[in-house]
Each structure stands twice: as C-alpha cells, then as structure tokens.
Design an enzyme around this catalytic site. Structure first.
Site, mmCIF file in Angstrom:
data_model
loop_
_atom_site.group_PDB
_atom_site.id
_atom_site.type_symbol
_atom_site.label_atom_id
_atom_site.label_comp_id
_atom_site.label_asym_id
_atom_site.label_seq_id
_atom_site.Cartn_x
_atom_site.Cartn_y
_atom_site.Cartn_z
ATOM 1 N N HIS A 16 0.845 -1.207 0.000
ATOM 2 C CA HIS A 16 0.000 0.000 0.000
ATOM 3 C C HIS A 16 0.883 1.260 0.000
ATOM 4 O O HIS A 16 0.637 2.201 -0.738
ATOM 5 C CB HIS A 16 -0.868 0.072 1.257
ATOM 6 C CG HIS A 16 -1.954 -0.957 1.371
ATOM 7 N ND1 HIS A 16 -2.098 -1.778 2.460
ATOM 8 C CD2 HIS A 16 -2.976 -1.269 0.532
ATOM 9 C CE1 HIS A 16 -3.165 -2.551 2.293
ATOM 10 N NE2 HIS A 16 -3.717 -2.274 1.145
ATOM 11 N N LYS A 40 -18.357 -6.095 5.916
ATOM 12 C CA LYS A 40 -17.018 -6.691 6.055
ATOM 13 C C LYS A 40 -16.614 -6.755 7.513
ATOM 14 O O LYS A 40 -17.000 -5.890 8.308
ATOM 15 C CB LYS A 40 -15.986 -5.841 5.313
ATOM 16 C CG LYS A 40 -15.950 -6.061 3.827
ATOM 17 C CD LYS A 40 -14.657 -5.478 3.256
ATOM 18 C CE LYS A 40 -14.630 -5.528 1.745
ATOM 19 N NZ LYS A 40 -13.424 -4.909 1.192
ATOM 20 N N ARG A 89 -2.171 -6.243 -8.399
ATOM 21 C CA ARG A 89 -1.083 -7.186 -8.115
ATOM 22 C C ARG A 89 -1.010 -8.292 -9.142
ATOM 23 O O ARG A 89 0.033 -8.615 -9.663
ATOM 24 C CB ARG A 89 -1.286 -7.828 -6.726
ATOM 25 C CG ARG A 89 -0.912 -6.921 -5.603
ATOM 26 C CD ARG A 89 -1.516 -7.374 -4.327
ATOM 27 N NE ARG A 89 -2.973 -7.248 -4.389
ATOM 28 C CZ ARG A 89 -3.772 -7.361 -3.355
ATOM 29 N NH1 ARG A 89 -3.283 -7.664 -2.180
ATOM 30 N NH2 ARG A 89 -5.073 -7.203 -3.479
ATOM 31 N N SER A 127 -2.898 -7.625 3.087
ATOM 32 C CA SER A 127 -3.094 -7.469 4.526
ATOM 33 C C SER A 127 -3.414 -8.830 5.160
ATOM 34 O O SER A 127 -2.941 -9.150 6.256
ATOM 35 C CB SER A 127 -4.254 -6.505 4.809
ATOM 36 O OG SER A 127 -3.987 -5.245 4.255
#
Ligand code: ADP
Length: 165
Positions: A16, A40, A89, A127
């Site tokens: 990040h 979430k 990514r 993460s």
C-alpha cells in the site's frame, strides 16, 4: 489534480505504502480514505487503521487521511476528486477492479480510475497474508512498516485465538 486511494488498509502494508508514495509524486493531492463497509469484518478498528496509516506516512506531505462509510463516488463528488487510484497485483485482482471501475464510471462519468502496478517485490503481499503469518509468529518485518509490525505482534500476543483475521 486530486486523487483518492481508497481501501480497507487492515492493516496498511509496504505494498500500500509503495502505491501511496508513487501516487503522491503524480498527483498534487492524494486522499487516503479508509473505507468502512458494514458487511465486512475487520481485524482493526477504523481509528486503529487510520492511526497506523498516519504513523507510516509522516514523510509524505501532499496526502490527506480520512475515512468514509458509504459509496466511494459520494465521497469523490463531495470532495471534487478527479481520479481514483487502485493497485493491481495479479490477474486475480483485475476482474473485481474492472467491475468496480466500470460501476463507478457509470455512476460518476467525470471520475476515472487509474491503476498502478504493484512493485514486483510486493506483488504477493496482502493485509490478510501479513496477518496470517503474524498470527503464527512469522517474520513480517519486510512486509509492513515498523509501527504496524509492533501493533500486530502485540495484538496476537495478547489475544491469541480471539481475533478475526
Ligand atoms: P480493498 O478492501 O478496497 O480491496 P485493500 O486494503 O485490500 O482494500 O486494498 C486497497 C488497494 O490497494 C487495492 O486496490 C489493492 O489492489 C491495492 N493493494 C493491496 N496490496 C497491494 C500490494 N501489495 N501492491 C499493490 N497494490 C496493493
């Protein structure tokens, strides 16, 4: 031009941070916005996630750190933001990101999404991976800022077994 880099940042990683540093070189102002989605589950509270970002980005001047519970485009419109930044990514990120970018464009035609490719040394980093490894006592020092490493170690030492990762 003003850009926004939205995300969960649960917690912020060096992947990040790399995107933030690069975006801050391209845009005059970058809003780092921690999004809270009721559907979430997060490991860290909104305040903790913001605090970790603040600590890790002290060296970058043209950023603003904020949070938002709602639709990204509502925040974008309210703050006259021109561009949404997202990191990519792998191909697996692409489908979801394309869908979100198109939906946002549909709802707010003036805003474009710009994707920054991950640096190859962070291309595997997320993460969730960091939390998984930290949970089992692995070395995460080259994946997260120092303050985040400390926070994760403390969290898992104090709450082994009782934390959502
Ligand atoms: P979200 O829940 O919105 O996906 P994340 O915090 O997981 O929030 O990710 C925010 C953004 O940062 C996403 O665009 C994601 O693809 C990007 N990102 C996450 N990790 C990396 C990394 N290692 N390299 C580049 N971009 C990344």
């Amino acid at each position: 031009m003003k850009a926004i880099y939205p995300g969960s940042f649960d917690p912020i990683t060096l992947g990040h941070l790399d995107i933030i540093e690069r975006a801050a070189k391209i845009f005059s102002e970058v809003y780092i916005v921690v999004m809270e989605n009721k559907r979430k589950k997060y490991t860290f509270s909104l305040d903790e996630r913001i605090e970790m970002i603040k600590e890790s980005t002290k060296h970058i001047k043209n950023i603003k750190i904020d949070c938002f519970k709602g639709l990204l485009i509502d925040y974008v419109k309210k703050n006259n933001i021109d561009v949404v930044i997202r990191g990519l990514r792998a191909v697996t990120d692409f489908e979801y990101e394309l869908q979100m970018a198109m939906a946002n464009k549909e709802m707010c035609p003036n805003v474009d999404t710009i994707f920054l490719m991950t640096d190859k040394k962070f291309s595997f980093l997320s993460s969730s991976l960091v939390k998984e490894v930290a949970y089992f006592g692995g070395d995460i020092s080259s994946w997260v800022p120092k303050n985040v490493e400390k926070k994760l170690i403390t969290l898992f030492n104090e709450n082994k077994g009782g934390v959502d990762i």
